[in-house]
Design a protein around this motif. Sequence first.
Motif, mmCIF file in Angstrom:
data_model
loop_
_atom_site.group_PDB
_atom_site.id
_atom_site.type_symbol
_atom_site.label_atom_id
_atom_site.label_comp_id
_atom_site.label_asym_id
_atom_site.label_seq_id
_atom_site.Cartn_x
_atom_site.Cartn_y
_atom_site.Cartn_z
ATOM 1 N N TYR A 136 0.848 -1.250 0.103
ATOM 2 C CA TYR A 136 -0.029 0.098 0.000
ATOM 3 C C TYR A 136 0.781 1.315 0.056
ATOM 4 C CZ TYR A 136 -3.253 -3.637 1.483
ATOM 5 O OH TYR A 136 -4.078 -4.683 1.487
ATOM 6 N N PRO A 137 1.396 1.555 -1.110
ATOM 7 C CA PRO A 137 2.358 2.622 -1.094
ATOM 8 C C PRO A 137 1.633 3.914 -0.824
ATOM 9 C CG PRO A 137 1.916 2.145 -3.525
ATOM 10 C CD PRO A 137 1.421 0.964 -2.503
ATOM 11 N N ASP A 138 0.608 4.195 -0.971
ATOM 12 C CA ASP A 138 -0.177 5.572 -0.750
ATOM 13 C C ASP A 138 -0.574 5.605 0.727
ATOM 14 O OD1 ASP A 138 0.221 6.213 -3.229
ATOM 15 O OD2 ASP A 138 -1.632 5.321 -4.002
ATOM 16 N N ILE A 139 -0.246 4.570 1.780
ATOM 17 C CA ILE A 139 -0.427 4.733 3.023
ATOM 18 C C ILE A 139 0.816 5.297 3.660
ATOM 19 C CG2 ILE A 139 -1.256 3.481 5.287
ATOM 20 C CD1 ILE A 139 -2.986 2.036 3.549
ATOM 21 N N GLU A 140 0.816 6.058 4.396
ATOM 22 C CA GLU A 140 1.978 6.658 5.245
ATOM 23 C C GLU A 140 1.897 6.354 6.671
ATOM 24 O OE1 GLU A 140 4.941 10.609 5.924
ATOM 25 O OE2 GLU A 140 2.995 10.634 4.778
ATOM 26 N N VAL A 141 2.867 5.708 7.326
ATOM 27 C CA VAL A 141 2.775 5.572 8.927
ATOM 28 C C VAL A 141 3.728 6.789 9.447
ATOM 29 C CG1 VAL A 141 3.305 4.018 10.710
ATOM 30 C CG2 VAL A 141 2.751 2.776 8.757
ATOM 31 N N VAL A 142 2.744 7.590 9.962
ATOM 32 C CA VAL A 142 3.356 8.835 10.285
ATOM 33 C C VAL A 142 3.835 8.918 11.623
ATOM 34 C CG1 VAL A 142 2.125 10.199 8.635
ATOM 35 C CG2 VAL A 142 1.223 9.800 10.955
#
Length: 310
Positions: free
Chosen positions: A182-188
Amino acid sequence: MKKIVALFLVALLLMSCLGPVALADIYTISLIAMDSMDEHWGKVRAGAEDAAAELGNVRLTFDTPSTKVDATIVQAQLVQNQIDNQVDAIILAAASKDALAPVVELAKEADIVVILIDSGVSTNSYDAFYATDNAVAARLVADEMAKRIDNQGKVAIVNAQAGAGTTMTRENEFKDHIAVHYPDIEVVDVQYSDGDMTKALNIAIDIMARYPDLAGIYSCNEGSTVGVGRAVEQAGKAGEVKVIGFDFSDDVKELIARGAIQATMAQNPYKMGYLSVMGAVDLLSGRGLELRDVDTGVTVATLDNLAEIQ
């Protein structure tokens, strides 16, 4: 009269022969969990107690650190106490995979059967391990989160104990699966609550304030899941910030029903407790085990199947 005396002597002989065997068949088993606060550990204890009652030859004790503060240090001392008590078996849910390894090795050196449940240790000196396959479960969380946030957006993780084998697997496998699929999900952000509900609530409130466009939060144990669910409710963001958790309890169930939590990984803690006692007695009695490492299973609990989850 002679017959009576003869029968009496036979009875004495049988008692002298069977007595020591009967005593040897009584096993003392110590169950040491991470805490006594989360419902998860109450279910583990219930399973262990039911197994002990079913077997009838087990003296079972249950002990935990009294708080989540310094739990690792306290757990290590509890294991050492049971080594000193010369128990037959220790069932342990380790709060830290590294810190508990030395005392687990000491237990094995003392010829004590060591059964691990829920969370492993950094040593091969144990007899059996009953737990959820946390790597598989964490990937299920990642897929569920992606589905709920349409495969894009910012997510945060509220984990429990930093360094515990179970919770670190849940965190790392989730992050790895997100990065690959899921490249468009960012763990911030990743924060640790020690599994404490109040801590988790405050952490989640802070994260949502720093990331107003946050899409979701993944919480890695029961206490964290309850705290995060309550935080989302308090912030008025239930259903807006998606929450995928770990563990199942009455509090988690209510939060799912109210829409504050979208899904949680329901483990089988009762089965962990039950099988661990049965496995310990199988080993102590010389019967052995078919499997050393046993996956006790997980179910994705959502509003759709809420009534079916125990």
